[in-house]
Design an enzyme around this catalytic site. Sequence first.
Site, PDB file in Angstrom:
ATOM      1  N   ASP A   1      17.526 -29.354  43.190  1.00 53.94           N
ATOM      2  CA  ASP A   1      17.031 -28.120  42.558  1.00 53.94           C
ATOM      3  C   ASP A   1      17.778 -26.884  43.038  1.00 53.94           C
ATOM      4  OD1 ASP A   1      14.999 -29.433  41.087  1.00 53.94           O
ATOM      5  OD2 ASP A   1      13.668 -29.402  42.826  1.00 53.94           O
TER       6      ASP A   1
ATOM      7  N   ARG B   1       6.292 -23.512  53.824  1.00 53.27           N
ATOM      8  CA  ARG B   1       6.786 -22.573  52.811  1.00 53.27           C
ATOM      9  C   ARG B   1       6.651 -21.135  53.268  1.00 53.27           C
ATOM     10  NH1 ARG B   1      10.121 -25.885  50.776  1.00 53.27           N
ATOM     11  NH2 ARG B   1       9.319 -27.359  49.248  1.00 53.27           N
TER      12      ARG B   1
ATOM     13  N   ASP C   1       4.612 -25.162  45.180  1.00 57.57           N
ATOM     14  CA  ASP C   1       5.476 -24.354  46.034  1.00 57.57           C
ATOM     15  C   ASP C   1       5.778 -22.987  45.431  1.00 57.57           C
ATOM     16  OD1 ASP C   1       5.646 -26.180  48.135  1.00 57.57           O
ATOM     17  OD2 ASP C   1       7.140 -27.367  47.063  1.00 57.57           O
TER      18      ASP C   1
ATOM     19  N   SER D   1      11.855 -37.054  44.975  1.00 57.19           N
ATOM     20  CA  SER D   1      11.953 -35.682  45.457  1.00 57.19           C
ATOM     21  C   SER D   1      11.299 -35.656  46.836  1.00 57.19           C
ATOM     22  CB  SER D   1      11.219 -34.740  44.505  1.00 57.19           C
ATOM     23  OG  SER D   1      11.004 -33.500  45.135  1.00 57.19           O
TER      24      SER D   1
HETATM   25  N1  ARG Z   1       1.966 -31.845  47.126  1.00 53.96           N
HETATM   26  C1  ARG Z   1       2.490 -31.286  48.312  1.00 53.96           C
HETATM   27  C2  ARG Z   1       2.234 -29.808  48.388  1.00 53.96           C
HETATM   28  O1  ARG Z   1       1.930 -29.220  47.405  1.00 53.96           O
HETATM   29  C3  ARG Z   1       3.939 -31.638  48.515  1.00 53.96           C
HETATM   30  C4  ARG Z   1       4.938 -30.884  47.707  1.00 53.96           C
HETATM   31  C5  ARG Z   1       6.301 -31.393  47.940  1.00 53.96           C
HETATM   32  N2  ARG Z   1       7.284 -30.461  47.469  1.00 53.96           N
HETATM   33  C6  ARG Z   1       8.481 -30.799  47.082  1.00 53.96           C
HETATM   34  N3  ARG Z   1       9.245 -29.818  46.668  1.00 53.96           N
HETATM   35  N4  ARG Z   1       8.910 -32.025  47.026  1.00 53.96           N
HETATM   36  O2  ARG Z   1       2.308 -29.196  49.420  1.00 53.96           O
END
Ligand code: ARG
Length: 395
Positions: A12, A92, A121, A172
Amino acid sequence: MKVALAYSGGLDTSVAVRLLQERWNAEVITVSVDVGQNPRELKQIAEKAEKLGALKHVHVDAKREFVEHYVFRSIKANGSYEGYPLSTALARYPIAAKLVEVARREGADAVAHGCTGKGNDQFRFDITISTLAPELRIIAPIRELNLDRKTEITYARKHGIPVPVKRSKPYSIDENLWGRSIEGGRLENPAAIPPEEIYAWTLSPERTPRKPRIIKIGFRRGVPVSLDGRRMSGVKLIQTLNRIAGKYGVGRIELIEDRILGLKARENYEAPAATVLLDAHRGLEQLVLTKQELYFKQLIDTTWADLVYSGLWFDPLRSDLDAFIDATQERVTGEVLVELNRGRCRVVGRSSPHSLYDEELVSFDKYGFDQRDSERVIRFQTMRARILSKRWSRT
Ligand code: ARG
């Protein structure tokens, strides 16, 4: 236009570099923030950014800050959202905060991230950036151009961007000290069993040592400070515990998770250290907090985790709740023994100078108090029972 992009080296964000240059006519400063992801990948990031024609690459080591300001708070709050230890969510915030710092220092006009418009995110990034730097424009190329993963891969191939995902392993993955998140590919079918290939930190139970191992974790005011009697920094302790507990297969988590946008998502995590430390912390709280505190704190903890999951770290309510949580943690000092065995961990012993446990009073073998006193207490409980029974016999 100068844009500071949160850059991980993944698909990404690599595609985002090119898109920003092409479609937004931007000069891109790539920013990588070390929150404990794979060090081998981190090394290649600067090189990758240069190949993509970034104006400059900035690397920030935020491991210590991540652990001491975010993960430690989460341990005190027993941070868990529907069973997810919030690993990606927590990281994050320091990433977004560092991104803003670099953008300001470098005089950037905007910040950018590689989030899609489907996940969580984007909330964490956008809300944090808008709180800390409302003047900065936010660009999310993948979201704005409404790209899906297939289109991204095609775009990457066409532009000579190395594609880190393989058709056979199209996952991912997001990684930091507190855990590893694996999504996508076959995992999107909630009926399909997660294949062994998705795991990198944990052994499958049948490959773990035959004999269980007991480890001792020392806590001071709600945060872990020692492992097997050796004092260590938070970063070191978590890294060590990830290795040890991972070897015993501890920390594999499979969930159906309710995302912020209302979608249910199939999530897989590996979080060996988080699993052990959260269990141990809860185990110690049981020993030192009153029943009333434990019940009320559960509500506070649930709300805390929901805020952190939903992008609201910088909401004043989070620090309000932390004030309560910190007050309870004054007494959460002591030692917890945890047994690691074939993919499971279990608290098997605990001690604290603030323990509310009274062996003398509770013991079957000792006098403690006059048992006949209980009869008088129960007289009142049975009064309620007798009143109810009378009422029922009349209807
Ligand atoms: N579901 C989890 C969260 O919202 C993991 C997200 C993983 N993010 C990623 N960009 N692969 O925190």
